[in-house]
Scaffold this active site. Structure first.
Site, short mmCIF file in Angstrom:
data_model
loop_
_atom_site.label_atom_id
_atom_site.label_comp_id
_atom_site.label_asym_id
_atom_site.label_seq_id
_atom_site.Cartn_x
_atom_site.Cartn_y
_atom_site.Cartn_z
N ASP A 211 -24.44 34.02 45.89
CA ASP A 211 -24.96 34.08 44.52
C ASP A 211 -26.42 34.49 44.59
O ASP A 211 -27.18 33.97 45.42
CB ASP A 211 -24.81 32.71 43.84
CG ASP A 211 -24.97 32.81 42.33
OD1 ASP A 211 -26.02 33.30 41.86
OD2 ASP A 211 -24.05 32.39 41.61
N ILE A 212 -26.78 35.44 43.72
CA ILE A 212 -28.15 35.96 43.72
C ILE A 212 -29.13 34.84 43.40
O ILE A 212 -30.29 34.87 43.83
CB ILE A 212 -28.26 37.14 42.74
CG1 ILE A 212 -29.44 38.03 43.09
CG2 ILE A 212 -28.30 36.69 41.29
CD1 ILE A 212 -29.36 39.41 42.45
N GLN B 53 -19.55 30.32 31.39
CA GLN B 53 -19.18 31.56 32.09
C GLN B 53 -20.04 32.71 31.58
O GLN B 53 -20.00 33.05 30.40
CB GLN B 53 -17.69 31.88 31.88
CG GLN B 53 -17.24 33.13 32.67
CD GLN B 53 -15.74 33.38 32.62
OE1 GLN B 53 -15.02 32.80 31.81
NE2 GLN B 53 -15.27 34.26 33.50
N HIS C 94 -14.31 33.88 39.03
CA HIS C 94 -15.01 33.55 40.28
C HIS C 94 -15.13 32.04 40.41
O HIS C 94 -15.20 31.33 39.41
CB HIS C 94 -16.39 34.21 40.35
CG HIS C 94 -17.27 33.90 39.18
ND1 HIS C 94 -17.12 34.50 37.96
CD2 HIS C 94 -18.28 33.02 39.03
CE1 HIS C 94 -18.01 34.03 37.11
NE2 HIS C 94 -18.73 33.12 37.73
N PHE C 95 -15.16 31.62 41.65
CA PHE C 95 -15.39 30.21 41.96
C PHE C 95 -16.73 30.08 42.66
O PHE C 95 -17.02 30.84 43.58
CB PHE C 95 -14.28 29.67 42.88
CG PHE C 95 -12.98 29.47 42.14
CD1 PHE C 95 -12.64 28.24 41.62
CD2 PHE C 95 -12.12 30.53 41.93
CE1 PHE C 95 -11.46 28.06 40.91
CE2 PHE C 95 -10.93 30.37 41.23
CZ PHE C 95 -10.61 29.12 40.71
N HIS C 96 -17.53 29.13 42.18
CA HIS C 96 -18.78 28.80 42.86
C HIS C 96 -18.48 27.79 43.96
O HIS C 96 -17.79 26.80 43.73
CB HIS C 96 -19.76 28.12 41.90
CG HIS C 96 -20.21 28.96 40.75
ND1 HIS C 96 -21.46 29.55 40.70
CD2 HIS C 96 -19.59 29.32 39.59
CE1 HIS C 96 -21.59 30.21 39.55
NE2 HIS C 96 -20.47 30.09 38.86
#
Ligand code: AMP
Ligand code: ZN
Length: 132
Positions: free
Chosen positions: A28-29, A91, A97-99
């Site tokens: 993740d950025i 979201q 997507h899953f974190h």
């Protein structure tokens, strides 16, 4: 084209943690905690409510393997695995997507709080969620 589809197609750079035919995992950025990773299908589906079974199975298997790998390699104490579904749930990118968010201690930079809620009639709730 959505931003994650652009990343999948290499039109936008990313830090690739894992990739196979169907799944991509990237850093993740915005690293909520050290090692915060996003796992997504290469197929564009909006979120888990709209996704097909095969796509979710492929992503969840990668989430399972990567959660263990990331926790071990970062020496985290655990992790949160979460998927925001819909704007109301936070979201911001409409591509499933899953974190995976490694957790280090109670004072690291994420708080997930279950606030006190109204009392509910659980039998009535059960009927609703079962669709009865
Ligand atoms: P969500 O709010 O659950 O939809 O999560 C979207 C996540 O995507 C956020 O945590 C963002 O920091 C992350 N994100 C947005 N753009 C990028 C990007 N170009 N590369 C990596 N992560 C990104
Ligand atoms: Zn997409």
């Amino acid at each position: 084209m959505c931003i994650f589809c652009s990343i999948i197609e290499n039109k936008i750079p990313s830090k690739r943690v894992y990739e196979d035919e169907n799944v991509l995992a990237i850093l993740d950025i915005s690293q909520v905690t050290y090692g915060h990773t996003l796992v997504m299908p290469k197929k564009h589906v909006r979120n888990i409510i709209e996704a097909d079974s095969e796509t979710v199975s492929q992503v969840m298997e990668a989430v399972r393997v990567l959660s263990r790998q990331i926790v071990e390699n970062t020496k985290a104490a655990g992790c949160n695995v979460l998927s925001n579904c819909g704007g109301i749930a936070g979201q911001s990118v409409d591509h499933l997507h899953f974190h995976i968010i490694p957790r280090y201690d109670e004072n690291d930079s994420i708080t997930i709080a279950f606030n006190e809620s109204k009392e509910q009639d659980l039998d009535e709730v059960l009927k609703t969620v079962r669709g009865e």
